[in-house]
Design an enzyme around this catalytic site. Structure first.
Site, short mmCIF file in Angstrom:
data_model
loop_
_atom_site.label_atom_id
_atom_site.label_comp_id
_atom_site.label_asym_id
_atom_site.label_seq_id
_atom_site.Cartn_x
_atom_site.Cartn_y
_atom_site.Cartn_z
N CYS A 90 4.07 2.98 -3.66
CA CYS A 90 2.91 2.62 -2.91
C CYS A 90 1.42 2.75 -3.77
O CYS A 90 1.08 3.59 -3.07
CB CYS A 90 2.89 3.14 -1.56
SG CYS A 90 1.50 2.70 -0.49
N LEU A 91 1.36 1.89 -4.45
CA LEU A 91 0.12 2.16 -5.24
C LEU A 91 -0.58 0.70 -5.85
O LEU A 91 -0.02 -0.27 -5.69
CB LEU A 91 0.06 3.08 -6.36
CG LEU A 91 0.74 2.61 -7.61
CD1 LEU A 91 0.56 3.62 -8.84
CD2 LEU A 91 2.21 2.65 -7.30
#
Lengths: 153, 531
Positions: A90-91
């Site tokens: 999640c980036l």
């Protein structure tokens, strides 16, 4: 999923086929086109060289207005991949507030390759691994390579 | 004679209002009339001060008024900055509605402010509109065709109208975003303005968008707060700042009827300041359920004070934490018992009596807490029961009206009494949290007397409520008297606490240090810090 979204995914797959980033293979199932399986070789210049990683890319119903969801199916010792059975990331582009509808999956795949070479320490999902990467590179290298041998051969 | 006439006519209209307003209490004009009347009365008699010491000034806004005040500010700043209103709105939101700061910064570095707010790099001067473009392909859905409706903001990132619309829908409906929806273009930070949005979306989405904008507006403004009551749409404006909260308890009264604290949005908790309330609630959460059980079933290790439950028959205890061995009965060190005997009969042991002293102290502090907690919890519970009884009474009021032919207005005293009970119990409840943290000084006695008087008044009134319905009518006058007395005692108590909270300001600066280290707030001293 709307017809437009399906069309867009088909088109993206076509683009990927024509211009697959090196060290990557995409398994595409026309019956279930919202779930891609990607086989990714650890880049030569990374700690993951020699490993083969299985990734899953899931397209949400709202695609492309929401980002695809990436999961490592092969365990990997990396600051930006969650160390659990989900192996989620999640980036950057993958965050809903960063993702823009014109962005493409291939950009996501390139991002993942870059991250294998150079982890993003400031946006880590596993702070302890990030810290080790920063403070004790030797130890990190050992674990990363060890995991490649154990899970990714 | 003029004024007398006025008075009479005002009285008459008041009566009318009372008689026919039963169905509709929320009508604005009725309330206005009521206000005028109060104003007139206070002028006339000149007794009541306009504001009690414990009361805070505030104003209630309904949604159209909130919208209106945003629009006014936008129009005002729009003129000064010479920017269109939709861009001004984005600028104001960017700087959290701080007009002065926006104007200062904009005058100094307009480009930078525009860029940061998401209004930079405009390559087109024309107002945004939906157009068809030759040779266009939408980068989102990959559709092409010269008959495709397309849209772009000034940044010129063009997409088909359907995709643009879907993008806005996802942002607004799914993500609840409004103030900072960016252009869908890759890496573009331009914020979608309301004019563009109006062009693209339907009424349903537009309403939601403006609702979300208003929500951000209230959240951004330091002096505005939403009423926390369920389904209430009003916001309250109050000028009390966060840093003033140790000195004042800003209870506000929303038009929906809900009393709440402007400082922390919790239910009215006068006379206790927000800081104490937070500490108290935390303490109760940690302690209340287990405190009684702990008190009954455990002792503390005489060495490390860990709480220990005896889970076997043997009196030879070994603390799991510090490995201290002691006797459960006398709390003395086990080694002093020798090894030859089992039952403890050595009351005079020195170490044992010291340990028991320490234990007693800790028990005492627990007991002190429980003293206040039980009274706090009791008022909370009683308020609920009072209300239950009232709801039953309300039904009977209808019967009373029917059977005795009394008018609606004649049974209102029950309603008034019930409200007074609720409010007084709410206050009483918090006096116990307040008292728990209060260090003794020469003011505490007055406080405790006030507390006692209010409590007795409340109990008297509460008792009357439990009387059977046929007796209630005969008690009307008495009940009205007791209601008035309760309200009076409550005001006296609250004024006393509020005044003494405020009066810390007059401390000379040389005493400031003293004030800080002693946790004194105003004339009160607390056993904890309020910040």
């Amino acid at each position: 999923m709307s017809a437009g979204a399906k069309k867009r995914i088909m088109r993206e797959y076509g683009e990927c086929l024509a211009d697959t980033p090196p060290g990557m293979k995409i398994n595409f199932d026309e019956q279930n086109m919202t779930k891609w399986e990607v086989l990714l070789d650890g880049p030569d210049q990374s700690y993951y060289a020699g490993g083969h990683f299985k990734l899953e890319i899931n397209f949400p119903n709202e695609y492309p207005f929401k980002p695809p969801v990436v999961a490592f199916k092969t365990k990997i010792y990396h600051p930006n991949v969650s160390n659990d059975d989900k192996g989620s990331m999640c980036l950057g582009l993958l965050r809903p507030d960063e993702w823009k509808p014109p962005n493409k999956v291939v950009a996501v795949l390139r991002l993942i390759q870059t991250l294998l070479i150079e982890p993003n320490i400031d946006d880590a999902i596993e702070p302890s691994i990030a810290n080790e990467y920063k403070e004790n590179r030797k130890e990190f290298e050992k674990s990363a390579k060890d995991w490649v041998k154990r899970y990714a051969k | 004679m003029d004024s007398d006439d006025d008075f009479n006519s005002s009285q008459a209209s008041q009566d009318e209002f009372m008689e026919d307003s039963g169905a509709d209490f929320d009508d604005d004009s009725d309330l206005d009339m009521d206000d005028q009347d109060v104003g007139f009365e206070s002028q006339d008699k000149d007794i009541k001060p306009t504001k009690q010491a414990y009361e805070t000034e505030f104003k209630v806004f309904d949604p159209p008024q909130i919208q209106d005040s945003q629009d006014k500010q936008i129009a005002e700043v729009s003129n000064i900055l010479v920017q269109p209103p939709e861009a001004t709105a984005i600028l104001l939101r960017h700087l959290r509605w701080n007009k002065e700061r926006l104007i200062d910064q904009y005058m100094e570095k307009p480009e930078e402010v525009l860029e940061n707010a998401g209004l930079g790099e405009s390559s087109e001067a024309n107002p945004p509109k939906i157009t068809k473009v030759k040779g266009f392909m939408c980068d989102i859905c990959c559709e092409d065709g010269s008959d495709l409706d397309t849209f772009a903001m000034k940044c010129n990132h063009r997409f088909c109208v359907d995709c643009y619309r879907q993008y806005l829908y996802t942002k607004i409906k799914d993500e609840g975003e409004a103030a900072r929806i960016r252009c869908p273009g890759d890496k573009c930070n331009r914020v979608v303005d309301s004019k563009s949005l109006d062009l693209l979306v339907g009424d349903d989405l537009r309403d939601r968008y403006h609702e979300l904008l208003t929500r951000t507006y209230v959240d951004d403004k330091e002096n505005l707060r939403w009423c926390p009551a369920p389904n209430c749409v009003y916001a309250v404006e109050c000028s009390v700042k966060d840093r003033e909260l140790p000195r004042v308890v800003p209870t506000v009264h929303c038009d929906c009827g809900h009393y709440f604290c402007f400082g922390c949005s919790l239910n009215d908790h006068q006379p206790a300041p927000c800081g104490l309330v937070k500490k108290w609630l935390k303490k109760c959460e940690d302690d209340s359920e287990t405190a009684n059980w702990i008190s009954a079933n455990t002792k503390e290790c005489p060495k490390c004070q860990s709480t220990i439950e005896k889970n076997g028959g043997c009196n030879h205890m070994t603390c799991r934490k510090c490995r201290n061995e002691f006797c459960w009965m006398c709390m003395g060190v086990w080694s002093e018992h020798g090894t030859s005997w089992y039952n403890c009969n050595r009351f005079e042991e020195k170490s044992g009596s010291e340990a028991r002293d320490a234990q007693a102290k800790s028990r005492q502090s627990l007991e002190r807490y429980l003293h206040y907690y039980n009274r706090y919890a009791n008022h909370e519970q009683s308020a609920k029961l009072d209300k239950d009884i009232y709801l039953k009474t309300e039904k009977k009021m209808q019967q009373l009206q029917n059977s005795t032919g009394m008018s609606w207005i004649e049974v209102q005293y029950l309603d008034t009494a019930s409200q007074a009970l609720q409010q007084c119990r709410q206050t009483l409840k918090w006096t116990y949290a307040f008292a728990y943290y209060l260090a003794r000084n020469n003011l505490t006695e007055i406080f405790e007397d006030n507390q006692k008087d209010l409590e007795m008044a409340v109990e008297n009134l509460s008792e009357m409520f439990e009387k059977p319905i046929d007796q209630l009518q005969g008690l009307k006058v008495d009940m009205m008297d007791k209601t008035a007395y309760c309200n009076k005692r409550r005001i006296i108590l609250l004024n006393d606490t509020a005044e003494n909270l405020k009066q810390g300001n007059i401390f000379p600066s040389s005493l400031l240090f003293y004030w800080i280290i002693n946790n004194a707030t105003g004339n009160w001293e607390f056993i904890v810090s309020l910040t």
